[in-house]
Scaffold this motif. Sequence first.
Motif, mmCIF file in Angstrom:
data_model
loop_
_atom_site.group_PDB
_atom_site.id
_atom_site.type_symbol
_atom_site.label_atom_id
_atom_site.label_comp_id
_atom_site.label_asym_id
_atom_site.label_seq_id
_atom_site.Cartn_x
_atom_site.Cartn_y
_atom_site.Cartn_z
ATOM 1 N N TYR A 276 -15.995 18.085 -14.313
ATOM 2 C CA TYR A 276 -16.514 18.513 -14.247
ATOM 3 C C TYR A 276 -16.552 19.902 -14.596
ATOM 4 O O TYR A 276 -17.298 20.840 -14.645
ATOM 5 N N GLY A 277 -15.245 20.718 -14.921
ATOM 6 C CA GLY A 277 -14.600 21.854 -15.320
ATOM 7 C C GLY A 277 -14.866 22.884 -16.489
ATOM 8 O O GLY A 277 -13.664 23.215 -16.838
ATOM 9 N N PHE A 278 -15.438 22.391 -17.600
ATOM 10 C CA PHE A 278 -15.110 22.806 -18.615
ATOM 11 C C PHE A 278 -16.364 22.783 -19.265
ATOM 12 O O PHE A 278 -17.603 21.519 -19.456
ATOM 13 N N GLU A 279 -17.318 23.443 -20.293
ATOM 14 C CA GLU A 279 -18.651 23.696 -20.824
ATOM 15 C C GLU A 279 -18.596 22.920 -22.153
ATOM 16 O O GLU A 279 -17.829 23.643 -22.941
ATOM 17 N N PHE B 91 -6.285 25.494 -11.504
ATOM 18 C CA PHE B 91 -5.631 25.088 -12.397
ATOM 19 C C PHE B 91 -4.410 25.506 -12.951
ATOM 20 O O PHE B 91 -4.310 26.140 -13.171
ATOM 21 N N LYS B 92 -2.723 24.951 -12.686
ATOM 22 C CA LYS B 92 -2.055 24.979 -13.499
ATOM 23 C C LYS B 92 -2.637 24.657 -15.251
ATOM 24 O O LYS B 92 -1.192 23.366 -14.556
ATOM 25 N N ILE B 93 -2.311 24.878 -15.788
ATOM 26 C CA ILE B 93 -2.144 23.921 -17.259
ATOM 27 C C ILE B 93 -0.953 24.256 -17.875
ATOM 28 O O ILE B 93 -1.234 25.175 -18.585
ATOM 29 N N TRP C 109 -10.238 25.608 -17.032
ATOM 30 C CA TRP C 109 -9.395 24.859 -16.178
ATOM 31 C C TRP C 109 -9.220 25.533 -15.025
ATOM 32 O O TRP C 109 -8.823 26.169 -13.526
ATOM 33 N N GLU C 110 -8.078 26.743 -15.503
ATOM 34 C CA GLU C 110 -8.076 27.644 -14.753
ATOM 35 C C GLU C 110 -8.641 28.731 -14.118
ATOM 36 O O GLU C 110 -8.078 29.824 -13.201
#
Length: 565
Positions: A347-350, A435-437, A430-431
């Motif tokens: 759900y977290g990116f366009e 989130f830590k990516i 995400w960050e």
Amino acid sequence: MFRKNLFLQSTFVIFLFIVIGCNDPAKRHAGKKVFRYNETAKLTSLDPAFANNQANSWGCNQLYNGLVQIDNNLKIKPCVAKNWEIQDNGKTYLFHLRNDVFFHENTTFDVREQFNSVHNEDNPIRVTRKVTAQDFRFSLLRLVDSSLASPCGWAMNHVLRDSIGNLSGIGVIDDTTLRITLTQPFAPFLSILSMPFCSVVPKEAVDYFGNTFGRHPCGTGPFVFRIWKDGDELVLLKNENYFETNDRGDPLPFLDAVEISFLSNPEDAFIQFLRGNLDFMNGIDGSYINEMLTHTGQIREKYAGRFNMEMIPYLNTEHLSILHDCNPENKKDNPLCDKRIRQALSYGFERKNILKYLRNNIGVPGTEGITPPGLPSFDTSKVVGYNYYPSKVRDLLKEAGYPDGQGLPEIVLNTNVENIELCKFMKSQWEEFGFKIRIEENSHSDQMRMIDEGKFSFFRVSWIADYPDAENFLSLFYSKNFSPHGFNYTHFSNKEYDELYEKAIAEVNDSIRFSYYQYLDEMLMENVPVIIAYYDQAIHLSQKNISGLSTNAMNLLVLKNVRKE
């Protein structure tokens, strides 16, 4: 049996000297309907058994035919087989062949029974013969011959060999009747047979040329091989004896010849297209895409109206995969073992912005399942995937025990250099949610090796259809296809999924099978073994005087219906 071609061959030989000897395309093609395109990728073979990439497939598609073929909507249509019957609950296929299909003229056919003349090296006699069911038996069994080492052999092995390696039957009833018995029902079998590697070839030519058959091809297709000069050009001539007609009964093909150049620099090919020296281009290379298209995917004003541009679905799903080996030892330190975290990432990116800023709007946002648009079973009303949904991301993180990402362990995303910008874009979004990516970049070979060995928990990958059926995508999650021996790189294992998958591939009724496919895709979206980024599209550019260019989501180049004014 010459079948009216001695005079025509002489005419084409003269034409060939013109093609080879004249460097000015306008002069070299004067009076002839020649379709020209460039192949930047390396074309390695015109043997259909090695049609495992686009360059080889496109060349072979002009030279050969199979039992069946696909239309622009990826529906199976007759070809050399005029009709067929499916028996034994989908296990046996009985094909009835046309009796008017002939191989291209070739010196390897036995002339003694067909023409009373002298055959010598200075004056080779080219004859032809009719295609029979025995030719198809030879061609299909050839694919599973280990000595040939065909990269396409897996398809026939998949349906013709049982679990201990025994071959199932390909039987010849008579010259025009072929029976194929599978080890078990497999509904996408006709889709596999539509691919170029299942084309018919003559045993005489294969035996004579051996490993060099790919340089001396002989098929039944709308065009006949004439010359191949490495790094320069490949010339195919019109097959005057071709068996197909269009819907109005006009004999195919309409072109006199096809000429393929081998410019390795995409920019050089684009310049030749703009000059009118190429009739067709597939795709727009990154080196000049911004020169030609706006960020919204529109042709810039300076090029508007100069040529035709068509954007079509391409059966390629671009996604991230998540390893599902979540045993008690690594589950605690791997947040991806929690379905809620996987859903939050989805759900977290366009997705629309990925296409807008990274791909000039070429593609379709990946808001449905693993199965891409273009397949007959694709239905947006039946499979619901993920859109950009910020509040849902926050709710899922809180529910999983990581409000605003607090305490969430670092997640490592592995990718190769070609996809680094896509991964950076997703990471930045995400960050924003905590989130830590960390992105780790690998060479293409290392990336694929580590994926195959199950060493990555989160990794960038894509899947291009081998044949036009959703099963080819859904099989990636069947537990018996675990890597390294299969393509289930996520190691997704679900008993309900496996049972329904097995039921689906045995179902010969398309409507019922498609409903099974859609439910399988829904199960994947619920469990999130993959995060869909976007579905690819192909772009075809052609000159204004070109018509009849067939397009389908497999991106096969079909030239038999093309007219050049």
